[in-house]
Design a protein around this motif. Structure first.
Motif, PDB file in Angstrom:
ATOM      1  N   GLY A   1       6.949 -25.230  22.321  1.00  0.00           N
ATOM      2  CA  GLY A   1       8.351 -25.551  22.822  1.00  0.00           C
ATOM      3  C   GLY A   1       8.755 -26.289  21.707  1.00  0.00           C
ATOM      4  O   GLY A   1       7.968 -27.002  20.322  1.00  0.00           O
ATOM      5  N   LEU A   2       9.540 -27.526  21.458  1.00  0.00           N
ATOM      6  CA  LEU A   2      10.182 -27.929  20.580  1.00  0.00           C
ATOM      7  C   LEU A   2      10.367 -29.171  20.251  1.00  0.00           C
ATOM      8  O   LEU A   2       9.313 -30.298  21.261  1.00  0.00           O
ATOM      9  CB  LEU A   2      12.023 -27.715  20.343  1.00  0.00           C
ATOM     10  CG  LEU A   2      12.284 -26.133  19.967  1.00  0.00           C
ATOM     11  CD1 LEU A   2      12.269 -25.316  20.671  1.00  0.00           C
ATOM     12  CD2 LEU A   2      13.993 -26.340  19.641  1.00  0.00           C
ATOM     13  N   TYR A   3       9.422 -29.679  19.445  1.00  0.00           N
ATOM     14  CA  TYR A   3       9.157 -31.798  19.431  1.00  0.00           C
ATOM     15  C   TYR A   3       9.617 -32.133  17.941  1.00  0.00           C
ATOM     16  O   TYR A   3       9.938 -31.051  17.056  1.00  0.00           O
ATOM     17  CB  TYR A   3       7.796 -31.708  19.645  1.00  0.00           C
ATOM     18  CG  TYR A   3       6.326 -30.731  18.623  1.00  0.00           C
ATOM     19  CD1 TYR A   3       6.395 -31.511  17.184  1.00  0.00           C
ATOM     20  CD2 TYR A   3       6.236 -29.504  18.420  1.00  0.00           C
ATOM     21  CE1 TYR A   3       5.684 -30.966  16.364  1.00  0.00           C
ATOM     22  CE2 TYR A   3       5.458 -28.473  18.044  1.00  0.00           C
ATOM     23  CZ  TYR A   3       5.410 -29.601  16.437  1.00  0.00           C
ATOM     24  OH  TYR A   3       4.361 -28.556  16.265  1.00  0.00           O
ATOM     25  N   LEU A   4      10.049 -33.086  18.257  1.00  0.00           N
ATOM     26  CA  LEU A   4      10.423 -33.886  16.879  1.00  0.00           C
ATOM     27  C   LEU A   4       9.167 -33.851  15.352  1.00  0.00           C
ATOM     28  O   LEU A   4       7.641 -33.902  15.860  1.00  0.00           O
ATOM     29  CB  LEU A   4      10.635 -35.553  17.237  1.00  0.00           C
ATOM     30  CG  LEU A   4      10.575 -36.949  16.269  1.00  0.00           C
ATOM     31  CD1 LEU A   4      12.524 -35.985  15.320  1.00  0.00           C
ATOM     32  CD2 LEU A   4      10.897 -37.974  16.502  1.00  0.00           C
ATOM     33  N   ASP A   5       9.674 -33.979  14.439  1.00  0.00           N
ATOM     34  CA  ASP A   5       9.214 -33.856  13.063  1.00  0.00           C
ATOM     35  C   ASP A   5       8.197 -35.377  13.421  1.00  0.00           C
ATOM     36  O   ASP A   5       8.849 -36.150  13.036  1.00  0.00           O
ATOM     37  CB  ASP A   5       9.792 -33.096  11.736  1.00  0.00           C
ATOM     38  CG  ASP A   5       9.027 -33.163  10.828  1.00  0.00           C
ATOM     39  OD1 ASP A   5       8.429 -31.778  10.617  1.00  0.00           O
ATOM     40  OD2 ASP A   5       8.847 -34.216   9.842  1.00  0.00           O
ATOM     41  N   GLY A   6       6.726 -35.231  12.326  1.00  0.00           N
ATOM     42  CA  GLY A   6       6.249 -36.166  13.049  1.00  0.00           C
ATOM     43  C   GLY A   6       5.932 -36.687  13.875  1.00  0.00           C
ATOM     44  O   GLY A   6       4.418 -37.523  14.281  1.00  0.00           O
ATOM     45  N   TYR A   7       5.949 -35.882  14.901  1.00  0.00           N
ATOM     46  CA  TYR A   7       5.640 -36.722  16.403  1.00  0.00           C
ATOM     47  C   TYR A   7       3.740 -35.539  16.729  1.00  0.00           C
ATOM     48  O   TYR A   7       3.764 -34.453  16.372  1.00  0.00           O
ATOM     49  CB  TYR A   7       5.955 -36.494  17.887  1.00  0.00           C
ATOM     50  CG  TYR A   7       5.670 -36.079  18.538  1.00  0.00           C
ATOM     51  CD1 TYR A   7       5.383 -37.114  19.670  1.00  0.00           C
ATOM     52  CD2 TYR A   7       5.430 -35.390  20.371  1.00  0.00           C
ATOM     53  CE1 TYR A   7       5.122 -37.330  20.489  1.00  0.00           C
ATOM     54  CE2 TYR A   7       4.910 -35.461  20.955  1.00  0.00           C
ATOM     55  CZ  TYR A   7       5.188 -36.453  21.411  1.00  0.00           C
ATOM     56  OH  TYR A   7       4.054 -36.617  23.074  1.00  0.00           O
ATOM     57  N   GLY A   8       2.716 -36.309  16.848  1.00  0.00           N
ATOM     58  CA  GLY A   8       1.346 -35.817  17.252  1.00  0.00           C
ATOM     59  C   GLY A   8       1.240 -35.784  18.882  1.00  0.00           C
ATOM     60  O   GLY A   8       0.090 -34.916  18.610  1.00  0.00           O
TER      61      GLY A   8
END
Length: 417
Positions: A194-201
């Motif tokens: 799935g898609l997620y924000l860059d830098g999100y862990g």
């Protein structure tokens, strides 16, 4: 300089719904191309700024890898008739030529849990498409290229997305684009997520929806507006203007870009409420292009974008992106096309960026980068189309590790039919 070309239909709205003249058909208009990419990546870290003593003691001093990529791209034509149907397919293969546990992580190849790069990785995608007039709908594997989302193709294999996209040029000088994406593969992975924000862990992900328009007011002036939203992370509006002014035998180009970003829904990536304005002037004459620009972020957090994607900003360069909270960046560039001197296919580019006044983790930051690139594409003979590109990047920062990076790309396109 990045561009999103604006295409105009050859007739008006009503004409756009008629069968396309000259459309040969599903098989007759099909194309099959194989691109070979050979990439050598050498990056040395020059300091341990922003790292704890423990992390610095175990951090890699370099990342060095060499890999071969194969990109098979099939594009069918459309069946004849008012509603044309077609299919596209893509096959991607990356093969390790040289790496090591202490030198992996360049982004060319996947990295196993033991720190070693994979021997090879592969993926495939298929896309169904339909055309009515000058409106095309695609569903399946996509390579989105809009101001609010640009797929990353800066390593061995491209980042790919799954979803649906519509593009329409039925109205003269106006291109409408809309889409919905729910999965993607990073440029160094065969796994779809799935898609997620860059830098999100964290474990969360969301779908990405976008829509926008490009309008050619005249041959000299182009306007664009786009809206995108990554579900439960952020929403973003973009407005852009590009103007070309003939001046003194050359062309002066003004390129202005504005982003407004806010958090969305559950805001898994944290609070976001910022504006980013960037502008660049460039003057092209007799093969020379000189550019200068300035970029300002104002508000809470940095510019948000989908993990691994390319940011539609002049500051998305070789290593840094210069989009931290409150950061202010000035930039200068120079490029030369040696075709003006009788050597077609040979090009050179260099640029410098300096960002300061930004914040990361509550601390003030400064960073700068100097890039240089020389490239040549063989123009004739049995090796026609063979491309060679050498890139050198130098990056320094007071909140991240400094890097000296050298990258060599060899590319060759083979048109099978």
């Amino acid at each position: 300089m990045s561009r999103f070309p604006l295409r105009g239909a050859t007739c008006g709205l009503l004409c756009g719904w008629l069968p396309v003249a000259g459309a040969a058909g599903f098989i007759e208009d099909s194309k099959l191309k194989l691109q070979l990419r050979n990439v050598y990546f050498n990056e040395n870290f020059r300091d341990e700024q922003g790292m704890s003593a423990r992390a610095a003691a175990t951090a890699k001093s370099e990342r060095v890898e060499w890999a071969q990529g194969f990109l098979l791209d099939y594009q069918s034509g459309f069946t004849q008739g008012t509603l044309g149907l077609g299919v596209d397919a893509m096959g991607l293969l990356g093969v390790r030529l040289d790496s090591g546990r202490g030198r992996s992580g360049t982004g060319l190849l996947p990295v196993h849990d033991d720190g070693r790069a994979a021997d090879e990785f592969a993926s495939a995608g298929i896309t169904a498409k339909a055309r009515l007039g000058s409106t095309v709908v695609k569903h399946g594997t996509l390579l989105p290229k809009t101001p609010v989302l640009v797929y990353n193709d800066a390593r061995l294999l491209p980042q790919t997305y799954q979803g649906t996209q519509l593009t329409s040029t039925d109205i003269d000088n106006l291109t409408l684009t809309a889409g919905h994406l729910d999965r993607f593969k990073q440029r160094d992975s065969s796994n779809s997520t799935g898609l997620y924000l860059d830098g999100y862990g964290g474990p969360a992900s969301g779908d990405f929806s976008f829509a926008g328009a490009d309008y050619a007011v005249s041959k000299q002036l182009r306007l664009s507006y786009f809206h995108g939203e990554l579900e439960h992370f952020y929403r973003q509006d973009f407005a852009g203007l590009v103007h070309d002014l003939p001046l003194g035998g050359g062309v002066l180009t003004t390129d202005l870009r504005y982003f407004k970003s806010r958090d969305s829904g559950t805001a898994y990536g944290g609070g976001i409420d910022n504006d980013m304005f960037s502008g660049q002037l460039s003057y092209a004459h007799s093969g020379h292009t000189v550019g200068a620009g300035y970029q300002v972020l104002d508000g809470e957090a940095g510019l948000p974008y989908i993990s691994g994607a390319t940011v539609y900003s002049f500051s998305n360069v070789g290593i840094g992106k210069f989009i931290e909270e409150e950061e202010k960046t000035w930039m200068a560039s120079y490029a030369y096309n040696f075709a003006a001197a009788g050597v077609p296919g040979l090009t050179f580019m260099t640029r410098y960026l300096s960002g300061d006044n930004g914040r990361s983790g509550g601390e003030g930051i400064k960073e700068w980068e100097r890039d240089a690139e020389i490239a040549y594409v063989v123009q004739g003979g049995p090796l026609k189309g063979l491309g060679v590109k050498l890139r050198n990047y130098v990056y320094r920062s007071d909140f991240a590790r400094g890097r000296d990076s050298n990258r060599l790309y060899l590319t060759y396109d083979i048109s099978i039919w």
